[in-house]
Scaffold this active site. Sequence first.
Site, PDB file in Angstrom:
ATOM      1  N   ASN A 106     -67.349 108.296  66.418  1.00 28.34           N
ATOM      2  CA  ASN A 106     -67.223 109.580  65.716  1.00 28.34           C
ATOM      3  C   ASN A 106     -65.770 109.995  65.944  1.00 28.34           C
ATOM      4  OD1 ASN A 106     -67.334 112.190  64.797  1.00 28.34           O
ATOM      5  ND2 ASN A 106     -69.311 112.664  65.756  1.00 28.34           N
ATOM      6  N   ASN A 193     -70.328 120.147  63.621  1.00 28.74           N
ATOM      7  CA  ASN A 193     -71.545 120.275  62.829  1.00 28.74           C
ATOM      8  C   ASN A 193     -72.605 120.758  63.815  1.00 28.74           C
ATOM      9  OD1 ASN A 193     -71.627 118.182  60.039  1.00 28.74           O
ATOM     10  ND2 ASN A 193     -69.872 118.162  61.369  1.00 28.74           N
TER      11      ASN A 193
HETATM   12  N1  ING Z   1     -73.455 119.122  67.386  1.00 29.56           N
HETATM   13  C1  ING Z   1     -73.930 120.075  68.300  1.00 29.56           C
HETATM   14  C2  ING Z   1     -72.821 120.754  69.103  1.00 29.56           C
HETATM   15  O1  ING Z   1     -72.490 120.417  70.240  1.00 29.56           O
HETATM   16  C3  ING Z   1     -75.487 120.660  70.073  1.00 29.56           C
HETATM   17  C4  ING Z   1     -75.010 119.549  69.193  1.00 29.56           C
HETATM   18  C5  ING Z   1     -75.747 121.905  69.554  1.00 29.56           C
HETATM   19  C6  ING Z   1     -75.601 120.439  71.393  1.00 29.56           C
HETATM   20  C7  ING Z   1     -76.141 122.940  70.391  1.00 29.56           C
HETATM   21  C8  ING Z   1     -75.993 121.452  72.237  1.00 29.56           C
HETATM   22  C9  ING Z   1     -76.297 122.706  71.738  1.00 29.56           C
HETATM   23  O2  ING Z   1     -72.331 121.732  68.561  1.00 29.56           O
HETATM   24  C10 ING Z   1     -72.627 118.063  67.586  1.00 29.56           C
HETATM   25  N2  ING Z   1     -72.383 117.319  66.490  1.00 29.56           N
HETATM   26  O3  ING Z   1     -72.149 117.776  68.690  1.00 29.56           O
END
Ligand code: ING
Length: 309
Positions: A106, A193
Amino acid sequence: MRNVVVGGAQMGPIQKADSRSQAIERMISLLDQAKLQGCTLVVFPELALTTFFPRWYMEDQAEVDTWFEREMPGPDTQPLFDRAREHAIAISFGYAELTPEGLHYNTSILTDREANIVGKYRKIHLPGHSEFDPERDFQHLEKRYFLPGDMGFPVTRTMGGIFGMCICNDRRWPETYRVMGLQGVEMVLLGYNTPSVNSQRPAEGPADRLFHNRLSLQAGAYQNSTWVVGIAKGGDEDGFPMIGGSLIAAPDGKIVVEAKTEDDELIVHACDLDDCTFGKKTIFDFARHRRIEHYGIITEQTGVIEPAE
Ligand code: ING
């Protein structure tokens, strides 16, 4: 005064059925808007060319690889680089990278104002899981589709300053900013995202997610006396809502501009890189104040080891 006029090019949803060229047309339109507003740098979201595909469980590697770019720029992205060069605007955006060796990352890149790639970063903190999890309201399979980044958190001298990148979940970890802070970073560029709801804690909604977004970006900026530019891909992708909340935080931690929608939206701010200096010379003068003889546990230990009962 070392001004960089930053355009934050928040993008609304990209549906699974949308083509890369549709996404790139939207990016070019945001770039044109940025030119009209005098921007010299435009920052786009994480995985800006496609829908957030790690929400979909896939077993067929050929299908997974359709979401990845094998070259950058490639045929789809060349028009974006051409327009950026025309406008003399540096750009940064995220995409799924498939290397010639067959490795999946990524990734995000940064160009100079002549559209030459001068910086590259591969996401280190991969959230979620690698196997289908029936307990979750929706999947988050970045550990399935990407390797952890292998480049560390590099910084690049360009546009008269020191720039670094990270991606989405990286922004929640203080180590991300501190490693760049120890290299003198003056502006951290990142895209994200972020689902509007928590797949494991349904009570946690968009307001909480936006709070944690601001908290993470403001803390990173303040504690390392650096600008932080955080740009969302937001809105409803195939029924899965994601927050907007794109913002630019100044080296004193204050938010100077924030997006109002979850759609394609350009936020703009003239960022003076000299605003980093005061913090770096006073409260966060790392050389004068840090006591690394007491910090060893941070890199010697991965998880928690609690004291004996
Ligand atoms: N998305 C989210 C982020 O860290 C996440 C995954 C959301 C993890 C909320 C923990 C809490 O914003 C990505 N793509 O890392």
